[in-house]
Design a protein around this motif. Structure first.
Motif, PDB file in Angstrom:
ATOM      1  N   ILE A 120      -4.949 -11.333  -7.232  1.00  0.00           N
ATOM      2  CA  ILE A 120      -4.929  -9.929  -6.814  1.00  0.00           C
ATOM      3  C   ILE A 120      -3.504  -9.439  -6.609  1.00  0.00           C
ATOM      4  O   ILE A 120      -3.165  -8.301  -6.938  1.00  0.00           O
ATOM      5  N   THR A 121      -2.639 -10.305  -6.113  1.00  0.00           N
ATOM      6  CA  THR A 121      -1.234  -9.938  -5.941  1.00  0.00           C
ATOM      7  C   THR A 121      -0.601  -9.572  -7.276  1.00  0.00           C
ATOM      8  O   THR A 121       0.084  -8.550  -7.398  1.00  0.00           O
ATOM      9  N   ALA A 122      -0.828 -10.389  -8.281  1.00  0.00           N
ATOM     10  CA  ALA A 122      -0.251 -10.134  -9.601  1.00  0.00           C
ATOM     11  C   ALA A 122      -0.824  -8.873 -10.227  1.00  0.00           C
ATOM     12  O   ALA A 122      -0.113  -8.120 -10.895  1.00  0.00           O
ATOM     13  N   LEU A 123      -2.115  -8.605 -10.014  1.00  0.00           N
ATOM     14  CA  LEU A 123      -2.769  -7.449 -10.635  1.00  0.00           C
ATOM     15  C   LEU A 123      -2.467  -6.146  -9.909  1.00  0.00           C
ATOM     16  O   LEU A 123      -2.408  -5.077 -10.528  1.00  0.00           O
ATOM     17  N   SER A 124      -2.281  -6.210  -8.594  1.00  0.00           N
ATOM     18  CA  SER A 124      -2.188  -4.977  -7.810  1.00  0.00           C
ATOM     19  C   SER A 124      -0.812  -4.699  -7.239  1.00  0.00           C
ATOM     20  O   SER A 124      -0.506  -3.552  -6.901  1.00  0.00           O
ATOM     21  N   ASP A 158       5.563   4.366  -8.068  1.00  0.00           N
ATOM     22  CA  ASP A 158       4.930   5.099  -9.165  1.00  0.00           C
ATOM     23  C   ASP A 158       5.691   6.399  -9.423  1.00  0.00           C
ATOM     24  O   ASP A 158       6.036   6.731 -10.565  1.00  0.00           O
ATOM     25  N   TYR A 159       5.987   7.116  -8.349  1.00  0.00           N
ATOM     26  CA  TYR A 159       6.688   8.394  -8.495  1.00  0.00           C
ATOM     27  C   TYR A 159       8.115   8.208  -9.012  1.00  0.00           C
ATOM     28  O   TYR A 159       8.530   8.853  -9.992  1.00  0.00           O
ATOM     29  N   PHE A 160       8.880   7.327  -8.385  1.00  0.00           N
ATOM     30  CA  PHE A 160      10.307   7.218  -8.709  1.00  0.00           C
ATOM     31  C   PHE A 160      10.544   6.520 -10.051  1.00  0.00           C
ATOM     32  O   PHE A 160      11.478   6.882 -10.778  1.00  0.00           O
ATOM     33  N   LEU A 161       9.727   5.537 -10.397  1.00  0.00           N
ATOM     34  CA  LEU A 161       9.909   4.889 -11.690  1.00  0.00           C
ATOM     35  C   LEU A 161       9.475   5.806 -12.840  1.00  0.00           C
ATOM     36  O   LEU A 161      10.053   5.754 -13.925  1.00  0.00           O
ATOM     37  N   ILE A 220       0.834  -1.201   0.000  1.00  0.00           N
ATOM     38  CA  ILE A 220       0.000   0.000   0.000  1.00  0.00           C
ATOM     39  C   ILE A 220       0.871   1.254   0.000  1.00  0.00           C
ATOM     40  O   ILE A 220       0.516   2.268  -0.603  1.00  0.00           O
ATOM     41  N   ILE A 221       2.015   1.181   0.670  1.00  0.00           N
ATOM     42  CA  ILE A 221       2.954   2.302   0.694  1.00  0.00           C
ATOM     43  C   ILE A 221       3.913   2.235  -0.478  1.00  0.00           C
ATOM     44  O   ILE A 221       4.198   3.244  -1.133  1.00  0.00           O
ATOM     45  N   TYR A 222       4.429   1.050  -0.771  1.00  0.00           N
ATOM     46  CA  TYR A 222       5.452   0.916  -1.801  1.00  0.00           C
ATOM     47  C   TYR A 222       4.948   1.343  -3.184  1.00  0.00           C
ATOM     48  O   TYR A 222       5.709   1.928  -3.966  1.00  0.00           O
ATOM     49  N   ILE A 223       3.700   1.040  -3.501  1.00  0.00           N
ATOM     50  CA  ILE A 223       3.204   1.321  -4.853  1.00  0.00           C
ATOM     51  C   ILE A 223       3.204   2.813  -5.182  1.00  0.00           C
ATOM     52  O   ILE A 223       3.717   3.220  -6.242  1.00  0.00           O
ATOM     53  N   LEU A 276       4.813  -0.342 -19.377  1.00  0.00           N
ATOM     54  CA  LEU A 276       6.127  -0.613 -18.789  1.00  0.00           C
ATOM     55  C   LEU A 276       6.206  -0.087 -17.354  1.00  0.00           C
ATOM     56  O   LEU A 276       6.828  -0.706 -16.487  1.00  0.00           O
ATOM     57  N   LEU A 277       5.544   1.029 -17.094  1.00  0.00           N
ATOM     58  CA  LEU A 277       5.499   1.570 -15.737  1.00  0.00           C
ATOM     59  C   LEU A 277       4.754   0.617 -14.813  1.00  0.00           C
ATOM     60  O   LEU A 277       5.197   0.350 -13.691  1.00  0.00           O
ATOM     61  N   VAL A 278       3.628   0.091 -15.285  1.00  0.00           N
ATOM     62  CA  VAL A 278       2.851  -0.870 -14.486  1.00  0.00           C
ATOM     63  C   VAL A 278       3.701  -2.099 -14.164  1.00  0.00           C
ATOM     64  O   VAL A 278       3.753  -2.565 -13.019  1.00  0.00           O
ATOM     65  N   LYS A 279       4.376  -2.634 -15.176  1.00  0.00           N
ATOM     66  CA  LYS A 279       5.218  -3.812 -14.963  1.00  0.00           C
ATOM     67  C   LYS A 279       6.336  -3.515 -13.961  1.00  0.00           C
ATOM     68  O   LYS A 279       6.671  -4.347 -13.107  1.00  0.00           O
ATOM     69  N   GLY A 280       6.910  -2.315 -14.055  1.00  0.00           N
ATOM     70  CA  GLY A 280       7.962  -1.928 -13.129  1.00  0.00           C
ATOM     71  C   GLY A 280       7.451  -1.779 -11.706  1.00  0.00           C
ATOM     72  O   GLY A 280       8.114  -2.210 -10.754  1.00  0.00           O
ATOM     73  N   ILE A 281       6.288  -1.165 -11.551  1.00  0.00           N
ATOM     74  CA  ILE A 281       5.699  -0.998 -10.215  1.00  0.00           C
ATOM     75  C   ILE A 281       5.422  -2.358  -9.584  1.00  0.00           C
ATOM     76  O   ILE A 281       5.784  -2.615  -8.429  1.00  0.00           O
ATOM     77  N   LEU A 282       4.772  -3.236 -10.341  1.00  0.00           N
ATOM     78  CA  LEU A 282       4.433  -4.558  -9.815  1.00  0.00           C
ATOM     79  C   LEU A 282       5.694  -5.337  -9.434  1.00  0.00           C
ATOM     80  O   LEU A 282       5.771  -5.937  -8.359  1.00  0.00           O
TER      81      LEU A 282
END
Length: 273
Positions: A158-162, A37-40, A30-33, A49-55
């Motif tokens: 849900i882990t993979a999606l979120s 999002d900001y740093f990537l 909840i905090i890491y995402i 690509l941003l989504v893949k990097g965040i996950l």
């Protein structure tokens, strides 16, 4: 590239995520995402690509926050290996399958990710604020291991999606549907989360990704971004576990729901801008 001040911020915010991981049993995603999002984005990742990097980076960090918190639970004799395995093993399968579909396609956009994330948070807020804490009956738990498996199957997806680690799903299900005391539910969740994160993390380490940080990147894992947050887990996850064991269950539920509400409002605000 990142400045020295960025590493300090990553450590400090990672400390909050690590504490939440230990206190609530949610892995810290909840905090890491929002942090990732900001740093990537700052490093140049965009769209799918941003989504893949965040996950990838969220779940890689969660390996450590979940494992450290779970080890602390073990030392405190609040550890439940049978429930953990029944939940983790089927969830690892669904997490890997869903991760494969995300990594091999471009269908999971940043907008779709935001909507999934917000929907999950909304459901959890409603359950944690308005569902009454049910009476527990530990003698019934031996008959409910199949429901732990069903929970794991869903939590893996849900882990993979979120990128949340699955704790935000497992803890409410364990407490509200299976009538598990919240401190036990938090411990089981902390034990399951590293299994999900390790399975997906190994997949991400071998995935071909654009080179954003040459020499300091493995697949989608950006080491300069995750290392400060990982270091924080060794200090603050055990502290969160300690405080959780001393806190009334009603307070833990209230903190859980309140904290998620803040993240929910922030995300809705960003989407509406």
């Amino acid at each position: 590239m990142l400045a020295f001040s960025d590493y300090i911020i990553l450590f400090l915010l990672g400390s909050l995520g690590a504490f939440i991981a230990g206190f609530l049993g949610v892995g810290g995603g909840i905090i890491y995402i929002p942090i990732l999002d900001y740093f990537l984005t700052k490093l140049g990742l965009r769209d799918d690509l941003l989504v893949k990097g965040i996950l990838a980076n969220s779940l890689f960090t969660i390996i450590f926050s979940g494992a450290v918190a779970s080890f602390k639970q073990y030392k405190m004799k609040n550890f439940f290996p049978k429930e953990i395995l029944y939940t983790a093993l089927p969830g690892m399968v669904t997490a890997l399958v869903m991760t494969y579909f995300i990594k091999t396609g471009t269908w999971y956009s940043k907008q779709a990710f935001n909507y999934v994330f917000i929907l999950m948070l909304f459901v959890i807020i409603v359950r944690m604020f308005f569902a009454k804490t049910p009476a527990t009956n530990d003698s019934e738990q031996t008959e409910k291991f199949k429901y732990f498996s069903y929970t794991g199957l869903f939590a893996g997806i849900i882990t993979a999606l979120s990128g949340l680690g699955g704790g935000v799903v497992m803890t409410p299900v364990f407490t509200d549907a299976l009538r598990v005391p919240i401190k036990k539910a938090s411990s089981i969740s902390n034990g399951v989360i590293p299994f999900f994160a390790i399975a997906i993390g190994l997949f991400n380490l071998t995935t071909t990704a654009p080179k954003i940080i040459p020499g300091m990147q493995i697949g989608f894992i950006m080491l300069p971004v995750v290392i400060p947050m990982i270091l924080a887990t060794f200090i603050f996850s055990p502290f969160g576990v300690d405080l959780s064991q001393k806190t009334k269950p009603e307070i833990i539920r209230l903190v859980f729901a309140s904290f998620i509400s803040i993240v929910f409002i922030k995300l809705v605000y960003e989407i509406l801008l």
